[in-house]
Scaffold this motif. Structure first.
Motif, PDB file in Angstrom:
ATOM      1  N   SER A 101      -8.416   2.452  -8.297  1.00 19.40           N
ATOM      2  CA  SER A 101      -8.848   1.465  -7.292  1.00 19.40           C
ATOM      3  C   SER A 101      -8.276   1.830  -5.925  1.00 19.40           C
ATOM      4  CB  SER A 101      -8.432   0.054  -7.683  1.00 19.40           C
ATOM      5  OG  SER A 101      -9.063  -0.314  -8.872  1.00 19.40           O
ATOM      6  N   LEU A 139     -10.947   7.519  -7.197  1.00 21.44           N
ATOM      7  CA  LEU A 139     -11.017   6.231  -6.503  1.00 21.44           C
ATOM      8  C   LEU A 139     -11.275   5.095  -7.485  1.00 21.44           C
ATOM      9  CD1 LEU A 139     -13.017   7.119  -3.278  1.00 21.44           C
ATOM     10  CD2 LEU A 139     -10.560   6.917  -3.575  1.00 21.44           C
ATOM     11  N   GLN A 140     -12.116   5.349  -8.481  1.00 22.35           N
ATOM     12  CA  GLN A 140     -12.405   4.323  -9.489  1.00 22.35           C
ATOM     13  C   GLN A 140     -11.206   4.079 -10.399  1.00 22.35           C
ATOM     14  OE1 GLN A 140     -14.891   2.368  -9.513  1.00 22.35           O
ATOM     15  NE2 GLN A 140     -16.151   3.387  -8.005  1.00 22.35           N
ATOM     16  N   THR A 141     -10.606   5.143 -10.873  1.00 19.66           N
ATOM     17  CA  THR A 141      -9.497   5.042 -11.822  1.00 19.66           C
ATOM     18  C   THR A 141      -8.323   4.266 -11.243  1.00 19.66           C
ATOM     19  OG1 THR A 141     -10.120   7.132 -12.859  1.00 19.66           O
ATOM     20  CG2 THR A 141      -7.867   6.370 -13.223  1.00 19.66           C
ATOM     21  N   ASP A 176       0.618  -0.569 -10.739  1.00 18.11           N
ATOM     22  CA  ASP A 176      -0.444  -1.525 -11.003  1.00 18.11           C
ATOM     23  C   ASP A 176      -0.696  -2.476  -9.840  1.00 18.11           C
ATOM     24  OD1 ASP A 176      -0.735  -0.373 -13.469  1.00 18.11           O
ATOM     25  OD2 ASP A 176       0.435  -1.896 -14.521  1.00 18.11           O
ATOM     26  N   SER A 213      -8.301   3.834  -2.046  1.00 15.21           N
ATOM     27  CA  SER A 213      -9.123   3.984  -0.849  1.00 15.21           C
ATOM     28  C   SER A 213      -8.820   5.349  -0.241  1.00 15.21           C
ATOM     29  CB  SER A 213      -8.779   2.915   0.187  1.00 15.21           C
ATOM     30  OG  SER A 213      -8.995   1.636  -0.312  1.00 15.21           O
ATOM     31  N   SER A 217       0.856  -1.181   0.000  1.00 19.77           N
ATOM     32  CA  SER A 217       0.000   0.000   0.000  1.00 19.77           C
ATOM     33  C   SER A 217       0.891   1.229   0.000  1.00 19.77           C
ATOM     34  CB  SER A 217      -0.910   0.029   1.232  1.00 19.77           C
ATOM     35  OG  SER A 217      -1.846  -1.005   1.175  1.00 19.77           O
ATOM     36  N   HIS A 261      -1.651  -0.806  -3.890  1.00 11.27           N
ATOM     37  CA  HIS A 261      -2.925  -0.229  -3.458  1.00 11.27           C
ATOM     38  C   HIS A 261      -2.656   1.202  -2.982  1.00 11.27           C
ATOM     39  CE1 HIS A 261      -6.935   0.067  -1.882  1.00 11.27           C
ATOM     40  NE2 HIS A 261      -6.423   0.538  -0.752  1.00 11.27           N
ATOM     41  N   ARG A 303     -17.360  -0.122  -2.017  1.00 11.23           N
ATOM     42  CA  ARG A 303     -16.293  -1.127  -1.920  1.00 11.23           C
ATOM     43  C   ARG A 303     -15.944  -1.251  -0.450  1.00 11.23           C
ATOM     44  NH1 ARG A 303     -12.663   1.872  -5.089  1.00 11.23           N
ATOM     45  NH2 ARG A 303     -11.194   1.500  -3.419  1.00 11.23           N
ATOM     46  N   ASP A 343     -13.220  -1.418   0.977  1.00 13.74           N
ATOM     47  CA  ASP A 343     -12.064  -0.624   1.374  1.00 13.74           C
ATOM     48  C   ASP A 343     -12.137   0.816   0.878  1.00 13.74           C
ATOM     49  OD1 ASP A 343     -11.720  -1.070  -1.323  1.00 13.74           O
ATOM     50  OD2 ASP A 343      -9.598  -1.569  -1.170  1.00 13.74           O
ATOM     51  N   ALA A 344     -13.324   1.281   0.515  1.00 10.45           N
ATOM     52  CA  ALA A 344     -13.440   2.622  -0.066  1.00 10.45           C
ATOM     53  C   ALA A 344     -13.052   3.727   0.909  1.00 10.45           C
ATOM     54  CB  ALA A 344     -14.867   2.861  -0.572  1.00 10.45           C
TER      55      ALA A 344
END
Length: 132
Positions: free
Chosen positions: A84, A80-82, A54, A86, A20, A57, A119, A121-122
């Protein structure tokens, strides 16, 4: 002494390493505005420049008070979407505690119509909450 004719085979054991990376902004919790589109753009450009993230996190560390001012416009939703990513919403050392209602508003923003997080972990919190 090893025999030159001896065949040595090595097996590389592949392992999955979970990494992370926490990124954030320097900010003042009492600033009258929330995070700005240029803040998100700068973070997006940084991550695109180093696109080898890639398997990493991304945790976006955001001040909870400043984030709450930004929530109504959904500034971080696409980010957050682009990536992934949190969000870790926090309060800083020496910052006054925040009302539970701020935490609730932020969390509600990242929930679907049934009240579940979009999600798991959002969003997470590391906040000093004002006693009732």
């Amino acid at each position: 002494v090893s025999n030159l004719n001896e065949k040595i085979s090595c097996t590389r054991i592949a392992s999955t390493v979970s990494v992370s990376l926490s990124l954030g902004y320097k900010c003042k919790y009492d600033h009258p505005e929330g995070y700005l589109p240029r803040d998100v753009q700068a973070m997006t450009e940084l991550l695109q420049r180093y696109s080898s993230f890639d398997d990493v996190h991304i945790v976006l560390a955001l001040n909870a008070r400043v984030l709450a001012k930004t929530i109504p416009i959904g500034l971080f939703d696409d980010f957050l979407q682009t990536f992934s990513a949190s969000i870790l919403a926090w309060t800083g050392t020496g910052e006054p505690p925040i009302p539970q209602s701020i935490v609730d508003d932020i969390q509600k923003h990242f929930q679907d119509d049934t009240g579940h997080l979009l999600r798991d972990d959002a969003i997470e919190f590391d906040c000093n909450i004002l006693a009732s």
